[in-house]
Design a protein around this motif. Structure first.
Motif, mmCIF file in Angstrom:
data_model
loop_
_atom_site.group_PDB
_atom_site.id
_atom_site.type_symbol
_atom_site.label_atom_id
_atom_site.label_comp_id
_atom_site.label_asym_id
_atom_site.label_seq_id
_atom_site.Cartn_x
_atom_site.Cartn_y
_atom_site.Cartn_z
ATOM 1 N N CYS A 40 0.828 -1.206 0.000
ATOM 2 C CA CYS A 40 0.000 0.000 0.000
ATOM 3 C C CYS A 40 0.868 1.264 0.000
ATOM 4 C CB CYS A 40 -0.906 0.036 1.239
ATOM 5 S SG CYS A 40 -1.812 -1.490 1.553
ATOM 6 N N ARG A 41 0.534 2.209 -0.858
ATOM 7 C CA ARG A 41 1.133 3.536 -0.789
ATOM 8 C C ARG A 41 0.325 4.347 0.215
ATOM 9 N NH1 ARG A 41 4.464 5.824 -4.772
ATOM 10 N NH2 ARG A 41 4.180 7.702 -3.492
ATOM 11 N N ASP A 42 0.793 4.361 1.457
ATOM 12 C CA ASP A 42 0.041 4.984 2.537
ATOM 13 C C ASP A 42 -0.191 6.470 2.300
ATOM 14 O OD1 ASP A 42 0.067 2.526 3.868
ATOM 15 O OD2 ASP A 42 1.986 2.974 4.823
ATOM 16 N N ASP A 43 0.786 7.148 1.689
ATOM 17 C CA ASP A 43 0.642 8.581 1.462
ATOM 18 C C ASP A 43 -0.494 8.892 0.499
ATOM 19 O OD1 ASP A 43 2.077 7.296 -0.544
ATOM 20 O OD2 ASP A 43 3.250 9.087 -1.058
ATOM 21 N N ILE A 44 -0.619 8.097 -0.559
ATOM 22 C CA ILE A 44 -1.673 8.348 -1.556
ATOM 23 C C ILE A 44 -3.039 7.964 -1.008
ATOM 24 C CG2 ILE A 44 -2.517 7.695 -3.847
ATOM 25 C CD1 ILE A 44 0.389 7.329 -4.693
ATOM 26 N N LEU A 45 -3.111 6.826 -0.327
ATOM 27 C CA LEU A 45 -4.401 6.414 0.242
ATOM 28 C C LEU A 45 -4.888 7.430 1.267
ATOM 29 C CD1 LEU A 45 -3.886 2.556 0.734
ATOM 30 C CD2 LEU A 45 -4.889 3.754 -1.211
ATOM 31 N N ALA A 46 -3.956 7.957 2.075
ATOM 32 C CA ALA A 46 -4.346 8.954 3.078
ATOM 33 C C ALA A 46 -4.845 10.228 2.415
ATOM 34 C CB ALA A 46 -3.166 9.264 3.994
ATOM 35 N N SER A 47 -4.212 10.632 1.316
ATOM 36 C CA SER A 47 -4.641 11.860 0.635
ATOM 37 C C SER A 47 -6.030 11.719 0.026
ATOM 38 C CB SER A 47 -3.634 12.232 -0.462
ATOM 39 O OG SER A 47 -3.664 11.283 -1.522
ATOM 40 N N LEU A 48 -6.419 10.484 -0.266
ATOM 41 C CA LEU A 48 -7.754 10.230 -0.830
ATOM 42 C C LEU A 48 -8.769 9.862 0.250
ATOM 43 C CD1 LEU A 48 -6.703 8.137 -3.978
ATOM 44 C CD2 LEU A 48 -7.452 10.522 -3.934
ATOM 45 N N GLY A 49 -8.302 9.738 1.472
ATOM 46 C CA GLY A 49 -9.208 9.418 2.579
ATOM 47 C C GLY A 49 -9.732 8.004 2.562
ATOM 48 N N ILE A 50 -8.926 7.046 2.097
ATOM 49 C CA ILE A 50 -9.371 5.645 2.052
ATOM 50 C C ILE A 50 -8.393 4.754 2.806
ATOM 51 C CG2 ILE A 50 -10.706 5.816 -0.081
ATOM 52 C CD1 ILE A 50 -8.342 4.894 -1.628
ATOM 53 N N ALA A 79 13.911 1.282 -4.503
ATOM 54 C CA ALA A 79 12.998 2.432 -4.568
ATOM 55 C C ALA A 79 13.126 3.270 -3.298
ATOM 56 C CB ALA A 79 11.550 1.962 -4.762
ATOM 57 N N PRO A 80 14.321 3.816 -3.037
ATOM 58 C CA PRO A 80 14.524 4.588 -1.797
ATOM 59 C C PRO A 80 13.715 5.867 -1.753
ATOM 60 C CG PRO A 80 16.417 4.836 -3.255
ATOM 61 C CD PRO A 80 15.558 3.766 -3.846
ATOM 62 N N GLU A 81 13.288 6.365 -2.918
ATOM 63 C CA GLU A 81 12.538 7.623 -2.944
ATOM 64 C C GLU A 81 11.164 7.518 -2.304
ATOM 65 O OE1 GLU A 81 11.665 5.602 -6.926
ATOM 66 O OE2 GLU A 81 13.276 5.735 -5.453
ATOM 67 N N ILE A 82 10.655 6.298 -2.137
ATOM 68 C CA ILE A 82 9.343 6.151 -1.490
ATOM 69 C C ILE A 82 9.458 5.460 -0.135
ATOM 70 C CG2 ILE A 82 8.043 6.200 -3.658
ATOM 71 C CD1 ILE A 82 7.824 3.118 -3.439
ATOM 72 N N LYS A 83 10.666 5.403 0.393
ATOM 73 C CA LYS A 83 10.851 4.784 1.702
ATOM 74 C C LYS A 83 10.009 5.507 2.748
ATOM 75 C CE LYS A 83 14.497 3.380 4.908
ATOM 76 N NZ LYS A 83 15.956 3.423 5.223
ATOM 77 N N ASN A 84 9.400 4.728 3.627
ATOM 78 C CA ASN A 84 8.569 5.237 4.736
ATOM 79 C C ASN A 84 7.191 5.737 4.310
ATOM 80 O OD1 ASN A 84 10.708 4.771 6.571
ATOM 81 N ND2 ASN A 84 11.585 6.793 6.128
ATOM 82 N N VAL A 85 6.828 5.599 3.022
ATOM 83 C CA VAL A 85 5.467 5.999 2.615
ATOM 84 C C VAL A 85 4.678 4.803 2.096
ATOM 85 C CG1 VAL A 85 6.144 8.365 2.111
ATOM 86 C CG2 VAL A 85 6.154 6.671 0.261
ATOM 87 N N TRP A 86 5.197 3.582 2.290
ATOM 88 C CA TRP A 86 4.446 2.399 1.883
ATOM 89 C C TRP A 86 4.563 1.330 2.974
ATOM 90 C CZ3 TRP A 86 7.060 -2.261 1.276
ATOM 91 C CH2 TRP A 86 8.443 -2.178 1.101
ATOM 92 N N SER A 87 3.649 0.389 2.936
ATOM 93 C CA SER A 87 3.625 -0.672 3.943
ATOM 94 C C SER A 87 3.013 -1.931 3.341
ATOM 95 C CB SER A 87 2.812 -0.227 5.161
ATOM 96 O OG SER A 87 1.459 0.013 4.789
ATOM 97 N N MET A 88 3.082 -3.024 4.113
ATOM 98 C CA MET A 88 2.467 -4.292 3.728
ATOM 99 C C MET A 88 1.292 -4.583 4.646
ATOM 100 S SD MET A 88 5.587 -6.970 2.969
ATOM 101 C CE MET A 88 6.146 -6.968 4.679
ATOM 102 N N THR A 89 0.281 -5.242 4.087
ATOM 103 C CA THR A 89 -0.830 -5.724 4.896
ATOM 104 C C THR A 89 -1.352 -7.014 4.276
ATOM 105 O OG1 THR A 89 -2.929 -5.121 5.947
ATOM 106 C CG2 THR A 89 -2.612 -4.435 3.650
ATOM 107 N N THR A 90 -2.285 -7.661 4.942
ATOM 108 C CA THR A 90 -2.839 -8.908 4.421
ATOM 109 C C THR A 90 -3.753 -8.633 3.233
ATOM 110 O OG1 THR A 90 -4.599 -8.749 6.072
ATOM 111 C CG2 THR A 90 -2.689 -10.110 6.624
ATOM 112 N N ILE A 91 -4.002 -9.663 2.417
ATOM 113 C CA ILE A 91 -4.829 -9.496 1.229
ATOM 114 C C ILE A 91 -6.308 -9.473 1.612
ATOM 115 C CG2 ILE A 91 -3.107 -10.637 -0.210
ATOM 116 C CD1 ILE A 91 -4.940 -13.115 -0.239
ATOM 117 N N PRO A 92 -7.168 -8.944 0.735
ATOM 118 C CA PRO A 92 -8.612 -8.950 1.029
ATOM 119 C C PRO A 92 -9.168 -10.373 1.019
ATOM 120 C CG PRO A 92 -8.063 -7.351 -0.696
ATOM 121 C CD PRO A 92 -6.854 -8.205 -0.490
#
Length: 428
Positions: free
Chosen positions: A153-163, A266-279
């Motif tokens: 997940c790109r946490d920064d983008i999801l947060a900006s969209l409120g999802i 991809a060091p340019e996106i370090k700390n703005v993405w994470s892993m989670t379980t699948i749906p």
């Protein structure tokens, strides 16, 4: 100082000897080589650097403790072809998951469950890790690696969209709609088997003679899988890595080893993405059934091994959590996170430098995985499921009809293979 240049005739002599030695030189041998009659002969895969790490561990640990000598060769030759030509090793490491059964039906590998200590070594793995290596009541391989799906997940983008990252497939569709309205999308792999498991289905019947692709669960899973691309606009052809980096795909479902590539390159996106379980699908009690299909590699002992007891001692040592953990740490120290291992041993996984959040995600998904049995002719199953998908995607065929047509072809091939090896083994 002595003369540093040779005469013309001495140079010619050296060149001739060098030429002829190229026909007999062993360029695949790794590290120390011992007398062939006294040593266990193993085949390695991968790079020479990684193979060198393993050979050093073998010499400094296994051989020191047991006194068993090991000759290691780096090989890209087909194991099945080598066995048929009577040129195979005693032990093969990290073979593809379908290889143990393909060799077993040809009586080319040892049934490991008949060896002393087999039951104890199973405690190293998850309960389903051994499933692909069982055939006709015996186990012919032990798991070395195991991989499965997680969601990035790109946490920064999801947060900006409120999802939030979706936990169910209903939420997945809703998130996909929001992303597509913002000119973004989601990357997914081949999820048919995963969806089949989540819906309570399975790939083969109990006696492994036919598929279960004619069941309601299989039809529903196949239609949902094809609808991702036909109805919901999920792209079939894409580059998950680059689109995740650029933010075009804020969500990507992929094997958890995808982490290695993202972290290392991809060091340019370090700390703005994470892993989670699948749906998954929500159960009546509110829990989520998010089972993931898994994959992996195994090791086998060939029937032609000179000393099967020594070979078995080596295999037990190799798949143990202690050895796998040490090997994983040394390879990562030398090559970096890009080479981080995906061991089948739970004990080995505990020794890898995951953060607490990453480890929590991996273990949580690891508790919800399923493995598919391997049988003679199973290559035809994956091939024709793909054919069924192609007829739906490209030709617009009804999913139920496409799956029925190609399922008939699968079962015909499974029957032919079963009869072929039954006749061959009965003659022996």
């Amino acid at each position: 100082f002595p003369e540093t240049e040779k005469s013309f005739f001495e140079s010619i002599k050296f060149s001739i000897l060098e030429f002829f030695s190229s026909f007999v030189g062993d360029y695949t041998s790794i590290g120390n080589a011992y007398d062939k009659d006294e040593a266990v002969y193993i085949w390695l895969t991968g790079s020479r650097d990684v193979a060198g790490v393993l050979k050093n561990i073998i010499d400094s640990d296994f051989t020191q403790k047991t006194g068993v000598l090991v000759n290691a060769n780096l090989s890209t030759t087909s194991l099945l072809a080598a066995v048929m030509a009577d040129r195979g090793p005693d032990v093969a490491l990290s073979v593809a998951r379908d290889e143990p059964i393909n060799l077993a039906v040809r009586n080319a590998v040892v049934a490991l469950d008949e060896m002393d200590g087999f039951d104890e070594i199973l405690s190293e793995f998850s309960s389903v890790a051994i499933t692909p290596y069982k055939y006709d009541g015996h186990y012919y391989g032990l798991p070395v690696t195991q991989n499965f799906f997680v969601m990035f997940c790109r946490d920064d983008i999801l947060a900006s969209l409120g999802i939030e990252p979706p936990k169910t497939w209903q939420e997945f569709y809703a998130v996909a709609e929001v992303l597509q309205r913002n000119n973004m999308n989601i990357g997914i792999p081949d999820l048919f088997t995963t969806l089949l498991f989540q819906m309570g289905g399975k790939l083969y019947n109990d006696d492994l003679t036919k598929t279960c692709l004619d069941t309601k669960e299989a039809y529903d899973a196949f239609k949902m899988y094809t609808d991702f691309y036909k109805q919901y606009g999920i792209p079939l052809f894409k580059d998950d890595y680059n689109r995740f980096r650029t933010g075009e795909f804020p969500l990507v479902i992929a094997n958890y080893s995808f982490y290695n590539q993202l972290y290392a390159t991809a060091p340019e996106i370090k700390n703005v993405w994470s892993m989670t379980t699948i749906p998954g699908f929500e159960n009546e009690d509110g829990t989520i059934n998010n089972v993931s299909a898994a994959s992996g590699t195994a090791c086998v002992i060939l029937s032609g091994a000179k000393d099967k007891e020594k070979a078995w001692e080596f295999v037990k040592w190799w798949v143990s959590g202690e050895t796998q953990g040490r090997y994983a740490r040394q390879v990562e120290t030398m090559l970096g996170v890009i080479s981080r291992a995906t061991p089948a041993s739970v004990k080995a996984m505990n020794q890898i430098a995951w953060t607490s959040a990453e480890a929590q995600t991996i273990y949580k998904q690891w508790e919800n995985i399923a493995e598919t049995e391997e049988i003679p002719g199973s290559y035809y199953t994956t091939r024709n499921i793909s054919n069924a998908f192609n007829t739906v995607y490209y030709d617009g065929t009804n999913p139920r009809e496409a799956l029925n047509v190609w399922n008939f072809e699968i079962n015909s091939e499974l029957k032919r293979k079963r009869e072929e090896f039954t006749n061959v083994n009965s003659k022996k």
